[in-house]
Design a protein around this motif. Sequence first.
Motif, PDB file in Angstrom:
ATOM      1  N   ARG A 530       0.830  -1.204   0.000  1.00 61.66           N
ATOM      2  CA  ARG A 530       0.000   0.000   0.000  1.00 61.66           C
ATOM      3  C   ARG A 530       0.866   1.256   0.000  1.00 61.66           C
ATOM      4  O   ARG A 530       0.544   2.251  -0.649  1.00 61.66           O
ATOM      5  N   LYS A 531       1.978   1.189   0.722  1.00 59.93           N
ATOM      6  CA  LYS A 531       2.876   2.338   0.765  1.00 59.93           C
ATOM      7  C   LYS A 531       3.520   2.559  -0.596  1.00 59.93           C
ATOM      8  O   LYS A 531       3.660   3.688  -1.074  1.00 59.93           O
ATOM      9  N   THR A 532       3.908   1.445  -1.245  1.00 59.71           N
ATOM     10  CA  THR A 532       4.490   1.537  -2.582  1.00 59.71           C
ATOM     11  C   THR A 532       3.499   2.158  -3.556  1.00 59.71           C
ATOM     12  O   THR A 532       3.853   3.031  -4.355  1.00 59.71           O
ATOM     13  N   ALA A 533       2.256   1.700  -3.503  1.00 57.88           N
ATOM     14  CA  ALA A 533       1.218   2.247  -4.387  1.00 57.88           C
ATOM     15  C   ALA A 533       1.037   3.742  -4.137  1.00 57.88           C
ATOM     16  O   ALA A 533       0.856   4.528  -5.068  1.00 57.88           O
ATOM     17  N   TRP A 534       1.081   4.139  -2.866  1.00 54.52           N
ATOM     18  CA  TRP A 534       0.927   5.559  -2.534  1.00 54.52           C
ATOM     19  C   TRP A 534       2.079   6.376  -3.100  1.00 54.52           C
ATOM     20  O   TRP A 534       1.878   7.457  -3.654  1.00 54.52           O
ATOM     21  N   LEU A 535       3.314   5.864  -2.975  1.00 52.27           N
ATOM     22  CA  LEU A 535       4.484   6.577  -3.488  1.00 52.27           C
ATOM     23  C   LEU A 535       4.427   6.713  -5.006  1.00 52.27           C
ATOM     24  O   LEU A 535       4.781   7.747  -5.570  1.00 52.27           O
ATOM     25  N   GLU A 536       3.990   5.638  -5.686  1.00 54.00           N
ATOM     26  CA  GLU A 536       3.849   5.692  -7.142  1.00 54.00           C
ATOM     27  C   GLU A 536       2.788   6.715  -7.539  1.00 54.00           C
ATOM     28  O   GLU A 536       2.987   7.493  -8.477  1.00 54.00           O
ATOM     29  N   THR A 537       1.673   6.681  -6.825  1.00 60.63           N
ATOM     30  CA  THR A 537       0.579   7.610  -7.125  1.00 60.63           C
ATOM     31  C   THR A 537       1.025   9.057  -6.936  1.00 60.63           C
ATOM     32  O   THR A 537       0.734   9.932  -7.762  1.00 60.63           O
ATOM     33  N   LYS A 538       1.732   9.313  -5.835  1.00 59.08           N
ATOM     34  CA  LYS A 538       2.207  10.667  -5.551  1.00 59.08           C
ATOM     35  C   LYS A 538       3.094  11.179  -6.680  1.00 59.08           C
ATOM     36  O   LYS A 538       2.966  12.322  -7.130  1.00 59.08           O
ATOM     37  N   LEU A 584      -1.140  10.449 -21.595  1.00 56.84           N
ATOM     38  CA  LEU A 584      -1.564   9.706 -20.410  1.00 56.84           C
ATOM     39  C   LEU A 584      -0.379   9.556 -19.467  1.00 56.84           C
ATOM     40  O   LEU A 584       0.614   8.908 -19.785  1.00 56.84           O
ATOM     41  N   VAL A 585      -0.477  10.196 -18.306  1.00 52.64           N
ATOM     42  CA  VAL A 585       0.532  10.058 -17.250  1.00 52.64           C
ATOM     43  C   VAL A 585       0.145   8.851 -16.406  1.00 52.64           C
ATOM     44  O   VAL A 585      -1.007   8.734 -15.969  1.00 52.64           O
ATOM     45  N   SER A 586       1.107   7.959 -16.180  1.00 52.29           N
ATOM     46  CA  SER A 586       0.755   6.714 -15.512  1.00 52.29           C
ATOM     47  C   SER A 586       1.892   6.189 -14.643  1.00 52.29           C
ATOM     48  O   SER A 586       3.063   6.523 -14.843  1.00 52.29           O
ATOM     49  N   THR A 587       1.525   5.358 -13.687  1.00 50.67           N
ATOM     50  CA  THR A 587       2.512   4.576 -12.938  1.00 50.67           C
ATOM     51  C   THR A 587       2.791   3.314 -13.750  1.00 50.67           C
ATOM     52  O   THR A 587       2.334   3.175 -14.886  1.00 50.67           O
ATOM     53  N   SER A 588       3.490   2.380 -13.153  1.00 47.22           N
ATOM     54  CA  SER A 588       3.830   1.144 -13.867  1.00 47.22           C
ATOM     55  C   SER A 588       2.627   0.248 -14.099  1.00 47.22           C
ATOM     56  O   SER A 588       2.769  -0.853 -14.636  1.00 47.22           O
ATOM     57  N   VAL A 589       1.413   0.713 -13.737  1.00 45.53           N
ATOM     58  CA  VAL A 589       0.205  -0.068 -13.956  1.00 45.53           C
ATOM     59  C   VAL A 589      -0.009  -0.380 -15.433  1.00 45.53           C
ATOM     60  O   VAL A 589      -0.670  -1.349 -15.788  1.00 45.53           O
ATOM     61  N   ILE A 590       0.585   0.431 -16.330  1.00 46.43           N
ATOM     62  CA  ILE A 590       0.381   0.189 -17.764  1.00 46.43           C
ATOM     63  C   ILE A 590       1.453  -0.736 -18.354  1.00 46.43           C
ATOM     64  O   ILE A 590       1.527  -0.914 -19.554  1.00 46.43           O
ATOM     65  N   GLU A 591       2.262  -1.330 -17.470  1.00 43.71           N
ATOM     66  CA  GLU A 591       3.339  -2.197 -17.959  1.00 43.71           C
ATOM     67  C   GLU A 591       2.805  -3.310 -18.857  1.00 43.71           C
ATOM     68  O   GLU A 591       3.444  -3.722 -19.812  1.00 43.71           O
ATOM     69  N   ILE A 592       1.640  -3.836 -18.519  1.00 44.01           N
ATOM     70  CA  ILE A 592       1.071  -4.928 -19.304  1.00 44.01           C
ATOM     71  C   ILE A 592      -0.347  -4.585 -19.740  1.00 44.01           C
ATOM     72  O   ILE A 592      -1.052  -3.815 -19.088  1.00 44.01           O
TER      73      ILE A 592
END
Length: 730
Positions: A530-538, A584-592
């Motif tokens: 959850r912390k990792t997701a928050w850091l990516e989102t930020k 589109l600005v994105s985190t690594s969620v678009i990797e796949i």
Amino acid sequence: MYSLSSPIQSVSRVAPAYQKRLLKLGIKNVRDLLYHFPFRYDDFSKIISIVDLKLNETATIQGEVTEIENIKTWKKKMTVTQAFVCDKTGMIKAVWFNQPYLIDQIKEGSRISLSGKIAFDGVLFISNPAYERLPPAADRQTMDNESRTTSDKRFAIRDLRHTGRIVPIYPETSGITSRYLRYIIQIILSSCFIEDWLPQEIKKSKNLPDLNEAIKKIHFPDSFQEISRAKRRLGFDELFSIQLVSVRQKFQWQKQRAPGIEFNQPLIKNFVDGLPFKLTDAQRTAAWEILNDISKTVPMNRLLEGDVGSGKTVVAAIAALQTAFDGKQAAFMAPTEILARQHFETIKHFFSNQDLPIAFLAGSDCQTNLPRHFGKKEIIEKIKKGEIKIIAGTQALIQKKVEFKNLALAIVDEQHRFGVAQRASLQNNISRIKDDSPKEIPHLLSMTATPIPRTLALAIYGDLDISRLNQVPKDRKEIITKIVKPAERQKSYEFIRQQIKQSRQAFVICPRIENESNKETGAQIFSDKRKTAWLETKAAEEEYKKLSKEIFPDLKIGLLHGRLKPAQKQKIMKEFSAGSIDILVSTSVIEIGIDVPNASVMMIEGADRFGLAQLHQFRGRVGRGKHQSYCLLFSQSNSKDSALRLRALLETKTGFDLAEKDLLLRGPGDFIGTRQSGLPDLSMASLTDFELVRQAKNEATAILSKDPELKKYPLLAEKLSKFKEIIHLE
């Protein structure tokens, strides 16, 4: 006497404050401590007389302290401790910085051993050396180095811990130094017997030392040959354990029965001939391997790994088509709703000329290709009756609420993200899927768009048969990849603007913001998801603000990250696919799983923070249409290693070649994300030794073939049970 399971609190001289600090290194018991292996060694084994010391050499001297004092340097505001040490051949000064407490530990008249680098400041001196007071047994020998016998020297070295030998250096954390770890580990080794679980015949045939010897020599070796021998034994142990889990899982899987799906050549030929593109040879080979597997009653368990854009989905679709026309059901499962929906749309397109009911089913949405709309309950009922032949969804498809009539093929995308234990759990869930054929389980096809190095594939995925798609369509344009220097950033923004003026679109990928509290030297950090997701989102939100307000205020900017609700993600992806969003600005969620043919630019911020395989995945999100595409790599790092990795991305075009390079450059620990693996770094290094992996697999197969329940090997059975609790491969 200690056992491996003894809690660290039971170890003498480990105070409560140190117990808390050791927990930061993941050390809870004696096993954790003994398996906290050194990551390098300092060679202080060269013990010489003071008169023979040479500038810049690393050496050990032993002698008597004649004088020691602390000197304060007011300009630099530091304390310098200097001592004079002599033996029968001469005298030398030793200097330490900001360690004033040493004056209480090193007394005039005491005998001492010092190891360090020889420096020069008018005269030779030894700079910031490791030190230890000589034990009584060595005191009588140290003054006359030249007159010692070989056995005398060995006796002295055996008593030494921090100097005069090959000294282990460990991963550390605040308040826990290598010096302290050596001290505690030596105490434990003197009063702990480790039962060796590896069968004697394997140790003999592979020329492996006993476990007790290997553990002792990995921590306190007398030579580098002993280190290599200990590493080989300990590396083999973990590889052998992995293979036992994999091979046993494979044997258990193959004992079950699956429905045989008859090969319908005219059906497959007509489908392939009707595709708007020609299959590559690799696709044809993989499709044949899968069709051959599912025609048998032994359950298939195959991994289809392909490079970005190599066409895995159409290969899986061929198997699903064969299954559906044989009167059975096939299910596509993906890790995210975005990818699951994309599978549904792709399959629906492939089978637009076929009379095949297809459904999409996920937690927040559902849909079919049938003429009228059906609600979620109606779709679930149709699946139960067998009226829906192909179903795409998340792994929720194998949960209790969904029942099938005759599921014969389960296709799981991006299953490489699950290790041995997770695959076993998934297979067990699949084998318990409710349908009208309780005595049969479905065939299992796993897919991944991340090419896996050959050695890792053998080591980690030993329970799977593997098909490789190492070709891409011939008419696909090569993506132009460039490393962008900080001074060229503005030019890159202008280039992106020009692409958008030509009606193209762009991705901007952001790495997570580094968490400063996780930078303890050598500490094994177990990150909170959850912390990792928050850091990516930020990080993504900050980039989104910068681009939308400062760089491209006139363009439509979108933001995508893992913390959005599925419906929000779907809405953004629909808008981007429809061309309503320019960037589109994105985190690594678009990797796949993102397929937008009109996107022609992939801009990656902090590219040095990603692995080569992941960067290759990002790059593969563009280049899917007829337009020339580009990948722009931004990096703030001046590290040579980072430069080497990014240069490799420019020079190497295939994912399989990049995977091998990434393995060499970063090591398998980083490659497969083993910060959460439970495996020691030493064992991770063994994953690059193809021959050792092969031997471990052969031995595991041989021993389980003759004794599947390991009844003749109770210690091995116990070890395997404990290992399955420890291991958690991602």
